[in-house]
Design an enzyme around this catalytic site. Structure first.
Site, PDB file in Angstrom:
ATOM      1  N   ASN A 105       0.720  -1.337  -0.082  1.00  0.00           N
ATOM      2  CA  ASN A 105      -0.081  -0.022  -0.049  1.00  0.00           C
ATOM      3  C   ASN A 105       0.820   1.104   0.100  1.00  0.00           C
ATOM      4  OD1 ASN A 105      -1.660   2.106   0.440  1.00  0.00           O
ATOM      5  ND2 ASN A 105      -2.466   1.254   2.635  1.00  0.00           N
ATOM      6  N   LYS A 126       0.084   4.301  -0.303  1.00  0.00           N
ATOM      7  CA  LYS A 126      -0.491   5.329   0.345  1.00  0.00           C
ATOM      8  C   LYS A 126      -0.249   6.687  -0.808  1.00  0.00           C
ATOM      9  CE  LYS A 126      -0.226   3.085   4.823  1.00  0.00           C
ATOM     10  NZ  LYS A 126      -0.126   3.225   6.260  1.00  0.00           N
ATOM     11  N   HIS A 136      -9.561   0.960   5.112  1.00  0.00           N
ATOM     12  CA  HIS A 136      -8.476   1.347   5.692  1.00  0.00           C
ATOM     13  C   HIS A 136      -8.566   2.353   6.913  1.00  0.00           C
ATOM     14  CE1 HIS A 136      -4.362   2.525   6.536  1.00  0.00           C
ATOM     15  NE2 HIS A 136      -3.814   1.596   5.700  1.00  0.00           N
ATOM     16  N   GLU A 169      -6.939   4.430   7.926  1.00  0.00           N
ATOM     17  CA  GLU A 169      -6.575   5.934   7.632  1.00  0.00           C
ATOM     18  C   GLU A 169      -7.817   6.698   6.903  1.00  0.00           C
ATOM     19  OE1 GLU A 169      -2.940   5.453   5.379  1.00  0.00           O
ATOM     20  OE2 GLU A 169      -2.062   4.885   7.319  1.00  0.00           O
ATOM     21  N   GLU A 222      -5.199  -4.824  10.532  1.00  0.00           N
ATOM     22  CA  GLU A 222      -4.200  -3.781  10.780  1.00  0.00           C
ATOM     23  C   GLU A 222      -4.222  -2.765  12.189  1.00  0.00           C
ATOM     24  OE1 GLU A 222      -2.270  -2.732   6.647  1.00  0.00           O
ATOM     25  OE2 GLU A 222      -3.961  -1.145   6.997  1.00  0.00           O
ATOM     26  N   GLY A 281       2.982   2.323  10.699  1.00  0.00           N
ATOM     27  CA  GLY A 281       3.703   3.658  10.606  1.00  0.00           C
ATOM     28  C   GLY A 281       4.310   4.124  11.754  1.00  0.00           C
ATOM     29  N   SER A 327       3.839  -2.045  10.159  1.00  0.00           N
ATOM     30  CA  SER A 327       5.309  -2.103  10.324  1.00  0.00           C
ATOM     31  C   SER A 327       5.766  -3.314   9.964  1.00  0.00           C
ATOM     32  CB  SER A 327       5.527  -1.518  11.731  1.00  0.00           C
ATOM     33  OG  SER A 327       5.226  -0.097  12.040  1.00  0.00           O
TER      34      SER A 327
HETATM   35  P1  13P Z   1       3.194   0.439   7.758  1.00  0.00           P
HETATM   36  O1  13P Z   1       3.445  -0.756   6.832  1.00  0.00           O
HETATM   37  O2  13P Z   1       3.774   1.641   7.019  1.00  0.00           O
HETATM   38  O3  13P Z   1       3.073   0.646   8.926  1.00  0.00           O
HETATM   39  O4  13P Z   1       1.621   0.785   6.914  1.00  0.00           O
HETATM   40  C1  13P Z   1       0.568  -0.446   7.164  1.00  0.00           C
HETATM   41  C2  13P Z   1      -0.316  -0.111   6.365  1.00  0.00           C
HETATM   42  O5  13P Z   1      -1.141   0.700   6.613  1.00  0.00           O
HETATM   43  C3  13P Z   1      -0.908  -0.664   5.188  1.00  0.00           C
HETATM   44  O6  13P Z   1      -1.966  -0.601   4.614  1.00  0.00           O
END
Ligand code: 13P
Length: 251
Positions: free
Chosen positions: A9, A11, A96, A98, A168, A174, A214
């Site tokens: 992803n 982003k 997601h 976010e 997640e 992150g 992560s």
């Molecule tokens: P990270 O791997 O940067 O923690 O992000 C995970 C994520 O949100 C994947 O959709």
């Protein structure tokens, strides 16, 4: 059918040119990854067309990071599932954390997005996961159960059979703070038990459940060795082809 999947992803990162370069680098090294592991990249909308082209025939699939809840019409700024599918994109990430957190996506919106995705023959990667406060309050199982029930329980058995789930935990996204393999396994097994109550044990057992938060080349092997962890949804580490391929080789 339960598959092993590693999805990147991206982003809101990379220019279109950088995205194409990254996609090409992933495609070039895809052969190092076991053929039964599905490798997926999820670039921003603006890159989808070019990334589909850059990965064609290389055994790398493409996902969108979102789609509109409506099919078409006066929805300025939205991109429909049909538009995405027409480009040769196969998957769409939905729900997601976010999107839930910053864009107010509710179960109602997500139900409509799931419907649009299936209509367009996109495979949804439906994300669930608790916040840090929810884990600390020990409500994480309830929170994830609700996220599973309110969107997945209304699916037909056939559509459920095509759905991919990603767990997640928000506190791991992150932050560099990965869930331990035991925490991931515990939640994945729990999700499967919730699914079994609605769709039956066999269907729940066949469902692909990815871990995200992560994930990186240093921890992927242990995470993926868990019996209910079928792969990863990778953020930061998917922006470097070497790291992303290393994660995909961790089965
Ligand atoms: P990270 O791997 O940067 O923690 O992000 C995970 C994520 O949100 C994947 O959709």
């Amino acid at each position: 059918m339960r598959k092993n999947i590693v999805a990147g992803n991206w982003k809101m990162n990379t220019t279109p040119q950088e995205g194409v370069e990254l996609a090409r680098a992933v495609a070039a090294r895809r052969g190092e990854v076991a053929p039964q592991v599905a490798v997926i990249v999820a670039p921003p909308f603006t890159h989808l067309s070019e990334v589909v082209r850059a990965t064609r025939g290389a055994g790398v699939s493409v996902a969108a990071q979102n789609c509109a809840a409506e099919a078409a019409g006066a929805y300025t700024g939205e991109v429909s599932a049909q538009m995405i599918a027409t480009l040769g994109v196969e998957y769409v990430i939905l729900g997601h954390s976010e999107r839930r957190q910053y864009f107010g996506e509710t179960a109602d919106v997500l139900n409509r997005k799931m419907e649009r995705a299936f209509e367009a023959r996109l495979v949804p990667i439906y994300c669930v996961g608790e916040s840090l406060a929810e884990r600390e309050a020990e409500t994480h199982f309830e929170v994830v159960r609700a996220q599973v029930e309110e969107v997945l329980f209304s699916l037909s058995a056939e559509r459920f059979g095509q759905t991919v789930i990603a767990y997640e935990p928000v506190w791991a996204i992150g932050t560099g703070r990965t869930a331990t393999a035991a925490q991931a396994q515990e939640m994945h097994a729990f999700i499967r038990s919730v699914l079994a109550a609605r769709f039956g044990h066999e269907a729940a057992d066949e469902c692909t459940i990815l871990y995200g938060g992560s994930a990186n080349p240093g921890n992927a092997r242990e995470l993926f060795s868990q019996p209910d962890v079928d792969g990863g949804l990778v953020g930061g580490a998917s922006l470097k082809a070497d790291d992303f391929i290393a994660v995909a080789k961790s089965f």
